[in-house]
Design a protein around this motif. Structure first.
Motif, PDB file in Angstrom:
ATOM      1  N   THR A 101       0.807  -1.218   0.000  1.00  0.00           N
ATOM      2  CA  THR A 101       0.000   0.000   0.000  1.00  0.00           C
ATOM      3  C   THR A 101       0.841   1.269   0.000  1.00  0.00           C
ATOM      4  O   THR A 101       1.932   1.293   0.581  1.00  0.00           O
ATOM      5  N   GLN A 102       0.314   2.303  -0.666  1.00  0.00           N
ATOM      6  CA  GLN A 102       0.932   3.635  -0.629  1.00  0.00           C
ATOM      7  C   GLN A 102       0.369   4.426   0.556  1.00  0.00           C
ATOM      8  O   GLN A 102       0.815   5.531   0.821  1.00  0.00           O
ATOM      9  N   ASN A 103      -0.632   3.852   1.219  1.00  0.00           N
ATOM     10  CA  ASN A 103      -1.345   4.590   2.255  1.00  0.00           C
ATOM     11  C   ASN A 103      -0.636   4.484   3.604  1.00  0.00           C
ATOM     12  O   ASN A 103       0.101   3.535   3.855  1.00  0.00           O
ATOM     13  N   ILE A 104      -0.897   5.461   4.449  1.00  0.00           N
ATOM     14  CA  ILE A 104      -0.231   5.525   5.765  1.00  0.00           C
ATOM     15  C   ILE A 104      -1.244   5.344   6.897  1.00  0.00           C
ATOM     16  O   ILE A 104      -0.941   5.565   8.055  1.00  0.00           O
ATOM     17  N   ASP A 105      -2.506   4.928   6.516  1.00  0.00           N
ATOM     18  CA  ASP A 105      -3.609   4.957   7.497  1.00  0.00           C
ATOM     19  C   ASP A 105      -3.792   3.667   8.293  1.00  0.00           C
ATOM     20  O   ASP A 105      -4.572   3.635   9.241  1.00  0.00           O
ATOM     21  N   GLY A 106      -3.108   2.582   7.913  1.00  0.00           N
ATOM     22  CA  GLY A 106      -3.194   1.345   8.709  1.00  0.00           C
ATOM     23  C   GLY A 106      -4.529   0.634   8.621  1.00  0.00           C
ATOM     24  O   GLY A 106      -4.799  -0.302   9.388  1.00  0.00           O
ATOM     25  N   LEU A 107      -5.405   1.033   7.690  1.00  0.00           N
ATOM     26  CA  LEU A 107      -6.750   0.426   7.631  1.00  0.00           C
ATOM     27  C   LEU A 107      -6.717  -1.008   7.099  1.00  0.00           C
ATOM     28  O   LEU A 107      -7.564  -1.834   7.469  1.00  0.00           O
ATOM     29  N   ALA A 199       6.482   3.837  -6.542  1.00  0.00           N
ATOM     30  CA  ALA A 199       5.448   2.829  -6.263  1.00  0.00           C
ATOM     31  C   ALA A 199       4.708   2.410  -7.528  1.00  0.00           C
ATOM     32  O   ALA A 199       4.448   1.227  -7.760  1.00  0.00           O
ATOM     33  N   ALA A 200       4.386   3.389  -8.371  1.00  0.00           N
ATOM     34  CA  ALA A 200       3.526   3.107  -9.528  1.00  0.00           C
ATOM     35  C   ALA A 200       4.214   2.227 -10.568  1.00  0.00           C
ATOM     36  O   ALA A 200       3.571   1.768 -11.517  1.00  0.00           O
ATOM     37  N   THR A 201       5.506   1.976 -10.354  1.00  0.00           N
ATOM     38  CA  THR A 201       6.211   1.062 -11.274  1.00  0.00           C
ATOM     39  C   THR A 201       5.756  -0.379 -11.078  1.00  0.00           C
ATOM     40  O   THR A 201       5.835  -1.212 -11.982  1.00  0.00           O
ATOM     41  N   LEU A 202       5.265  -0.671  -9.854  1.00  0.00           N
ATOM     42  CA  LEU A 202       5.007  -2.069  -9.489  1.00  0.00           C
ATOM     43  C   LEU A 202       4.036  -2.798 -10.423  1.00  0.00           C
ATOM     44  O   LEU A 202       4.334  -3.907 -10.873  1.00  0.00           O
ATOM     45  N   ASP A 221      -7.159   5.199 -14.875  1.00  0.00           N
ATOM     46  CA  ASP A 221      -5.917   5.706 -14.290  1.00  0.00           C
ATOM     47  C   ASP A 221      -4.758   5.243 -15.173  1.00  0.00           C
ATOM     48  O   ASP A 221      -4.982   4.617 -16.212  1.00  0.00           O
ATOM     49  N   LEU A 222      -3.527   5.478 -14.728  1.00  0.00           N
ATOM     50  CA  LEU A 222      -2.371   5.158 -15.589  1.00  0.00           C
ATOM     51  C   LEU A 222      -2.094   3.666 -15.670  1.00  0.00           C
ATOM     52  O   LEU A 222      -1.245   3.220 -16.424  1.00  0.00           O
ATOM     53  N   ILE A 223      -2.789   2.877 -14.839  1.00  0.00           N
ATOM     54  CA  ILE A 223      -2.591   1.420 -14.886  1.00  0.00           C
ATOM     55  C   ILE A 223      -3.637   0.784 -15.815  1.00  0.00           C
ATOM     56  O   ILE A 223      -3.425  -0.293 -16.363  1.00  0.00           O
ATOM     57  N   THR A 224      -4.756   1.476 -15.994  1.00  0.00           N
ATOM     58  CA  THR A 224      -5.850   0.911 -16.793  1.00  0.00           C
ATOM     59  C   THR A 224      -5.379   0.360 -18.153  1.00  0.00           C
ATOM     60  O   THR A 224      -5.738  -0.745 -18.538  1.00  0.00           O
ATOM     61  N   PRO A 225      -4.509   1.117 -18.878  1.00  0.00           N
ATOM     62  CA  PRO A 225      -4.106   0.623 -20.206  1.00  0.00           C
ATOM     63  C   PRO A 225      -3.367  -0.718 -20.193  1.00  0.00           C
ATOM     64  O   PRO A 225      -3.372  -1.442 -21.164  1.00  0.00           O
ATOM     65  N   ILE A 226      -2.733  -1.074 -19.070  1.00  0.00           N
ATOM     66  CA  ILE A 226      -2.008  -2.359 -19.042  1.00  0.00           C
ATOM     67  C   ILE A 226      -2.793  -3.429 -18.295  1.00  0.00           C
ATOM     68  O   ILE A 226      -2.299  -4.524 -18.071  1.00  0.00           O
ATOM     69  N   ALA A 227      -4.047  -3.088 -17.916  1.00  0.00           N
ATOM     70  CA  ALA A 227      -4.823  -4.059 -17.119  1.00  0.00           C
ATOM     71  C   ALA A 227      -5.478  -5.100 -18.037  1.00  0.00           C
ATOM     72  O   ALA A 227      -5.973  -4.767 -19.117  1.00  0.00           O
TER      73      ALA A 227
END
Ligand code: BV8
Length: 255
Positions: A101-107, A199-202, A221-227
């Motif tokens: 995750t890129q998030n810092i919220d621990g959810l 991160a977005a390279t992953l 988003d920028l991942i959609t084209p490779i999904a």
């Protein structure tokens, strides 16, 4: 969309090692703002991209500290949403599921995910500006009235142990994330613009290594084209349906 979700579940059911890569969008339905949302209320006039930087902090330590204090308060009252719970439920269907995750919220951890890589740190942890003393929690400076609080060890300013723009990501976390991206059979990408590097390279790494890529986002988003599958919608709606489809595909826990 239902047919697409069934098809994605069928393909996913043939895999064993799954990575779930998430951005701030996965916490949107928990009431936490993304970095792209216009900031609400008091913070509307500040640019998060400005504040989540060392320069921003040094320019106005009190302001940046108050922004993190405000966000910490939001995180404390936020609850994991159906997206976090569905991601945690995936562990019942695959040999390995790791959340990166890129998030810092621990959810994710609060929802029950047992293997979480926090690429950008955690809002629960603090360190002194020099980095000499780390691992503080808010209990360690609860008695200090002044903002920002000082390091209990050396008196330097304290800062959140999160990765600001222009700062390196924690080496061990990034290394493990790259390894997992290259080894996984499938990567489910949820709630990210796919803009923030490295991160977005992953997802690109995973795709090049032959993994099945499923992108979940109400907006392209920028991942959609490779999904291989773009499941358009909020994570809190799409992911529980993906988990139900996996159940229908007759997936129990692999031996
Ligand atoms: C670094 C912690 C290098 C702080 C954050 C190329 C290579 C390396 C670096 C760069 C590069 N190009 C540019 C850079 C610099 C920079 C960068 O990536 N800039 C971007 C803006 C272009 N990267 C860095 O600075 C990184 N450091 O590389 O250092 C270096 C080299 C040498 C020497 C020194 C250093 C550090 C980046 C980490 C920054 N810290 N967070 C904090 O949180 O306070 S990242 C921060 O932005 C958030 O964590 C958040 O994750 C991220 C924003 O991205 P998203 O997660 O995608 O969130 P966003 O708001 O953008 O979008 C939300 C998405 O959710 C949307 O798509 C929306 O449609 C969707 N959504 C909305 N609702 C829902 C939903 N999805 C599902 N369900 C819903 N309900």
């Amino acid at each position: 969309m239902e047919r697409l979700i069934q098809e994605a579940a069928r393909r996913l059911a043939d895999t064993r090692r799954v990575v779930v890569f998430t951005g701030s969008g996965v916490s949107r339905e928990s009431g936490l703002q993304t970095f792209r949302d216009p900031q609400e209320g008091l913070w509307a006039k500040y640019d998060p991209m400005e504040m989540a930087t060392m320069e921003g902090f040094l320019r106005d330590p009190k302001l940046v500290w108050e922004w993190y204090d405000y966000r910490f308060g939001m995180v404390e009252t936020a609850q994991p949403n159906p997206a976090h719970h569905a991601i945690a439920a995936l562990e019942r269907f695959f040999a390995t599921v790791t959340v990166v995750t890129q998030n810092i919220d621990g959810l994710h951890q609060r929802a029950g995910s047992t293997d979480v890589v926090e690429l950008h740190g955690s809002i629960r942890c603090y360190r002194c500006l020099s980095g000499a003393h780390t691992g503080f929690t808010r209990a360690d400076f609860a008695d200090q009235a002044e903002m920002p609080p000082k390091c209990p060890q050396c008196g330097d300013l304290l800062r959140p142990e999160v990765v600001w723009f222009g700062e390196m990501l924690p080496e061990d976390a990034l290394e493990r994330a790259f390894y997992l991206a290259e080894q996984c059979h499938a990567m489910i990408v949820v709630g990210t613009t796919g803009e923030v590097q490295p991160a977005a390279t992953l997802p690109h790494l995973a795709s090049r290594a032959g993994a099945l890529i499923i992108d979940v986002n109400p907006n392209r988003d920028l991942i959609t084209p490779i999904a291989d599958f773009y499941l358009q919608g909020p994570g809190g709606e799409v992911l529980p349906r993906l988990v139900s489809a996996l159940r229908l595909a007759g997936r129990g826990k692999l031996g």
